[in-house]
Structures are given as C-alpha cells and as structure tokens.
Write a protein that holds these residues in place. Structure first.
Motif, PDB file in Angstrom:
ATOM      1  N   MET A   1       0.913  -1.184  -0.006  1.00 25.90           N
ATOM      2  CA  MET A   1      -0.005   0.061   0.089  1.00 25.90           C
ATOM      3  C   MET A   1       0.735   1.319  -0.088  1.00 25.90           C
ATOM      4  SD  MET A   1      -3.160   1.064   0.433  1.00 25.90           S
ATOM      5  CE  MET A   1      -4.175   2.365   1.230  1.00 25.90           C
ATOM      6  N   PRO A   2       0.690   2.317  -0.984  1.00 30.47           N
ATOM      7  CA  PRO A   2       1.301   3.352  -0.879  1.00 30.47           C
ATOM      8  C   PRO A   2       1.169   4.268   0.170  1.00 30.47           C
ATOM      9  CG  PRO A   2      -0.136   3.322  -2.792  1.00 30.47           C
ATOM     10  CD  PRO A   2      -0.374   1.981  -1.981  1.00 30.47           C
ATOM     11  N   ARG A   3       2.046   5.128   0.611  1.00 34.26           N
ATOM     12  CA  ARG A   3       2.016   6.041   1.560  1.00 34.26           C
ATOM     13  C   ARG A   3       1.721   7.410   1.259  1.00 34.26           C
ATOM     14  NH1 ARG A   3       7.191   5.415   3.247  1.00 34.26           N
ATOM     15  NH2 ARG A   3       7.074   7.476   3.748  1.00 34.26           N
ATOM     16  N   LEU A   4       0.719   8.115   1.521  1.00 34.45           N
ATOM     17  CA  LEU A   4       0.211   9.505   1.157  1.00 34.45           C
ATOM     18  C   LEU A   4       1.548  10.454   1.348  1.00 34.45           C
ATOM     19  CD1 LEU A   4      -1.996  11.103  -0.029  1.00 34.45           C
ATOM     20  CD2 LEU A   4      -2.891  11.604   2.442  1.00 34.45           C
ATOM     21  N   PRO A   7       7.107  11.179  -0.856  1.00 33.48           N
ATOM     22  CA  PRO A   7       7.323  12.596  -1.779  1.00 33.48           C
ATOM     23  C   PRO A   7       7.464  11.853  -3.301  1.00 33.48           C
ATOM     24  CG  PRO A   7       9.259  11.687  -0.541  1.00 33.48           C
ATOM     25  CD  PRO A   7       8.246  10.922   0.257  1.00 33.48           C
ATOM     26  N   ASP A   8       7.798  10.803  -3.654  1.00 30.12           N
ATOM     27  CA  ASP A   8       7.798  10.232  -4.901  1.00 30.12           C
ATOM     28  C   ASP A   8       6.474   9.641  -5.321  1.00 30.12           C
ATOM     29  OD1 ASP A   8      10.512  10.720  -5.061  1.00 30.12           O
ATOM     30  OD2 ASP A   8      11.260   8.898  -4.025  1.00 30.12           O
ATOM     31  N   LEU A   9       5.382   9.915  -4.680  1.00 33.10           N
ATOM     32  CA  LEU A   9       4.247   9.480  -4.877  1.00 33.10           C
ATOM     33  C   LEU A   9       3.514  10.115  -5.938  1.00 33.10           C
ATOM     34  CD1 LEU A   9       2.045   7.036  -4.477  1.00 33.10           C
ATOM     35  CD2 LEU A   9       0.922   8.752  -2.752  1.00 33.10           C
ATOM     36  N   MET A  15      -4.787   9.867  -6.261  1.00 29.09           N
ATOM     37  CA  MET A  15      -6.295  10.009  -6.777  1.00 29.09           C
ATOM     38  C   MET A  15      -6.957   8.430  -7.043  1.00 29.09           C
ATOM     39  SD  MET A  15      -6.436  13.432  -9.074  1.00 29.09           S
ATOM     40  CE  MET A  15      -5.073  14.385  -8.845  1.00 29.09           C
ATOM     41  N   LYS A  16      -5.967   7.579  -7.534  1.00 28.86           N
ATOM     42  CA  LYS A  16      -6.583   6.222  -7.759  1.00 28.86           C
ATOM     43  C   LYS A  16      -6.842   5.544  -6.107  1.00 28.86           C
ATOM     44  CE  LYS A  16      -4.014   4.187 -10.346  1.00 28.86           C
ATOM     45  NZ  LYS A  16      -3.083   3.443 -11.026  1.00 28.86           N
ATOM     46  N   VAL A  17      -5.813   5.701  -5.321  1.00 25.20           N
ATOM     47  CA  VAL A  17      -5.845   4.802  -4.211  1.00 25.20           C
ATOM     48  C   VAL A  17      -6.780   5.632  -3.104  1.00 25.20           C
ATOM     49  CG1 VAL A  17      -4.419   4.166  -2.117  1.00 25.20           C
ATOM     50  CG2 VAL A  17      -3.370   4.069  -4.391  1.00 25.20           C
ATOM     51  N   TRP A  18      -6.803   6.914  -3.193  1.00 22.42           N
ATOM     52  CA  TRP A  18      -7.595   7.613  -2.199  1.00 22.42           C
ATOM     53  C   TRP A  18      -8.351   8.597  -2.879  1.00 22.42           C
ATOM     54  CZ3 TRP A  18      -2.278   7.643  -1.321  1.00 22.42           C
ATOM     55  CH2 TRP A  18      -1.760   6.584  -0.367  1.00 22.42           C
TER      56      TRP A  18
END
Length: 69
Positions: A1-4, A7-9, A15-18
């Motif tokens: 799961m990515p982290r909000l 800094p590289d997100l 917008m896809k994940v959240w």
C-alpha cells in the motif's frame, strides 16, 4: 500500500488509491484531476505549480483520507 506522505508518489496514484482526495484538488481550483501530466507529477510538483504551501496541502489530503474533510 502506498503512503500518502511518500514524496515520490505520483498524483495519479494519490487519486486512484484515495479518490476522496479529488475534492481537495478541486477545492483549490487545481486542474490535476484528469490532467494527462498527473502520472508524472508529485504533490510537491503540484503545490509548486499552484503556489500552495505543501505542508498545509498535505494535511488537507490526509484529512480527506481520514474522513475529516
């Protein structure tokens, strides 16, 4: 799961994940939603482009994810 807070997100992943964060972008009049460049821009890039305080904007994104706004 990515982290909000990563800094590289890329914006497209934010917008896809959240999807609840889309409202934050729209509230600021940002054209990032649906933009063809959002897979290549980070939150920092967008804040620079729109002259927004990154820390404040990230707080707003996190609040949206947490269901607080």
């Amino acid at each position: 799961m990515p982290r909000l807070d990563d800094p590289d997100l890329m914006l497209s992943d934010v917008m896809k994940v959240w999807p609840q964060t889309i409202e934050v972008f729209l509230r600021h009049g940002m054209l990032c939603v649906g933009c063809m460049v959002n897979p290549f821009h980070t939150v920092a890039d967008a804040c620079t482009e729109y002259n927004l305080d990154e820390e404040v904007f990230r707080t707003e994104l996190q609040r949206a994810v947490d269901g607080q706004g």
